[in-house]
Design a protein around this motif. Structure first.
Motif, PDB file in Angstrom:
ATOM      1  N   SER A   2      21.429  85.909   0.859  1.00 10.29           N
ATOM      2  CA  SER A   2      22.841  85.577   0.954  1.00 10.29           C
ATOM      3  C   SER A   2      23.706  86.798   1.213  1.00 10.29           C
ATOM      4  CB  SER A   2      23.307  84.895  -0.342  1.00 10.29           C
ATOM      5  OG  SER A   2      23.168  85.765  -1.440  1.00 10.29           O
ATOM      6  N   GLY A   3      23.087  87.994   1.278  1.00 12.12           N
ATOM      7  CA  GLY A   3      23.867  89.208   1.399  1.00 12.12           C
ATOM      8  C   GLY A   3      24.732  89.236   2.637  1.00 12.12           C
ATOM      9  N   ASP A   6      29.407  85.828   3.597  1.00 15.00           N
ATOM     10  CA  ASP A   6      30.518  86.250   2.746  1.00 15.00           C
ATOM     11  C   ASP A   6      31.229  85.118   2.034  1.00 15.00           C
ATOM     12  OD1 ASP A   6      30.114  88.925   3.381  1.00 15.00           O
ATOM     13  OD2 ASP A   6      31.331  88.782   5.198  1.00 15.00           O
ATOM     14  N   PHE A  31      26.874  77.692   0.183  1.00 13.74           N
ATOM     15  CA  PHE A  31      27.138  79.092  -0.140  1.00 13.74           C
ATOM     16  C   PHE A  31      26.698  79.420  -1.561  1.00 13.74           C
ATOM     17  CE2 PHE A  31      30.020  82.186  -2.123  1.00 13.74           C
ATOM     18  CZ  PHE A  31      29.627  83.325  -1.413  1.00 13.74           C
ATOM     19  N   LEU A  32      27.021  78.554  -2.512  1.00 13.22           N
ATOM     20  CA  LEU A  32      26.635  78.808  -3.903  1.00 13.22           C
ATOM     21  C   LEU A  32      25.121  78.769  -4.068  1.00 13.22           C
ATOM     22  CD1 LEU A  32      29.385  76.755  -5.773  1.00 13.22           C
ATOM     23  CD2 LEU A  32      29.206  79.253  -5.552  1.00 13.22           C
ATOM     24  N   ARG A  35      24.079  82.200  -2.849  1.00  9.71           N
ATOM     25  CA  ARG A  35      24.529  83.306  -3.687  1.00  9.71           C
ATOM     26  C   ARG A  35      23.875  83.291  -5.070  1.00  9.71           C
ATOM     27  NH1 ARG A  35      28.875  86.680  -3.453  1.00  9.71           N
ATOM     28  NH2 ARG A  35      28.239  86.673  -1.253  1.00  9.71           N
ATOM     29  N   HIS A  37      21.064  81.588  -5.936  1.00 14.99           N
ATOM     30  CA  HIS A  37      19.636  81.260  -5.891  1.00 14.99           C
ATOM     31  C   HIS A  37      19.342  79.984  -6.684  1.00 14.99           C
ATOM     32  CE1 HIS A  37      18.848  84.990  -3.857  1.00 14.99           C
ATOM     33  NE2 HIS A  37      19.349  85.697  -4.847  1.00 14.99           N
TER      34      HIS A  37
END
Length: 292
Positions: A2-3, A6, A31-32, A35, A37
């Motif tokens: 997820s790096g 943004d 996204f969550l 971010r 996992h």
């Protein structure tokens, strides 16, 4: 993994590049999941895009898609790993033919990594980056759910002969359910949850146009409107977005730039899969065509 993402808007943009359109809620859930996992549990009717989401995520992230198709009676040996018994037996016979006398050494060789058959769950733990799709978890039984809950909690597995194997970075996990039965709360609590609704007209039309850019604008509008009308009826199996796309593609393949009653009725098998639903639609489609 997820790096490089943004926020939800970037997730939405990356998925859109693959042809998969999401709303704010699903973009945020994806996204969550990246971010934090956390597995993403996708529930809803068949054909609304749950499985396609996993494929789109894999494409957007440049990661392989590893799929586990669940079914009644599935167990760990089918989902995680198994031993290649025929190859082990051949190795044992070869060792005997060569006059091997160290029985303990030969036995230990039988459980060497080369004889391990890697199934989807273990492959996902050992592949980074990867997207793991656990499809139709509602088809599996309670015992498999409990096994899966433990695996997804630790993202590791212990193989008695080899030790504990742990994911360096957890895979992106998408679970899908058509809700043929209720999945236990314990598994759902481990996941982020998203319910997949049938999309409204504008969003569904955008999906059809994105997936089938060669289809005429008028045909795409008519097919989308007709499917929206069919969903409002009391059908055994309301059509999903996948069926909308199939119907538009079938009509386009027949050279149609718009739909008339004859073509709509002739191609009903692309969108409706039950005789009772088709019979109901035959009575309502001619009138519905006047409104699209």
């Amino acid at each position: 993994m997820s790096g490089g993402v943004d926020g939800p808007e970037e997730v939405r943009a990356r998925l859109a590049e693959t042809g998969y359109l999401v709303d704010d809620g699903l973009a945020t859930a994806c996204f969550l999941a990246l971010r934090l996992h956390r597995p993403l549990f996708c529930e809803g009717d068949a054909g609304v895009g749950k499985t396609a989401l996993a494929a789109a995520l894999a494409e957007a992230l440049g990661a392989p898609l590893i799929r586990l198709q669940c079914h009644e009676g599935i167990d760990a040996s089918q989902a995680l790993y198994d031993w290649d018994f025929p190859r082990q037996l051949l190795h044992l016979r070869a060792a005997e033919a060569a006059g091997a006398v160290d029985a303990e050494r030969v036995e230990s060789e039988l459980y060497d990594r080369r004889f391990l058959v890697v199934r989807p769950l273990l492959r996902a733990l050992e592949t980074w980056p990867s997207v793991l799709l656990i499809d139709e978890i509602d088809r599996a039984d309670d015992e498999f759910e409990a096994f899966l809950l433990e695996l997804l909690s630790e993202f590791s597995v212990t193989i008695p002969e080899l030790g504990t194997l742990r994911a360096e970075v957890p895979p992106v996990v998408v679970l899908t359910s058509n809700r043929t039965r209720e999945v236990h709360d314990a598994l759902k609590r481990r996941c982020l949850y998203h319910w997949f609704e049938h999309p409204g007209f504008d969003r569904e039309l955008a999906i059809v146009r994105r997936r089938l850019p060669g289809v005429s604008a008028r045909l795409a509008e008519q097919v989308t409107g007709l499917v929206q009308t069919l969903r409002a009826e009391d059908l055994l199996k309301p059509p999903g977005v996948a069926e909308t796309i199939d119907w538009a593609e079938a009509l386009d393949a027949l050279g149609a730039s718009e739909v008339d009653a004859e073509l709509a009725l002739a191609t009903l098998g692309s969108v409706l899969k039950y005789r009772e639903d088709a019979e109901r639609a035959r009575g309502s489609l001619p009138a519905a065509l006047k409104d699209v």
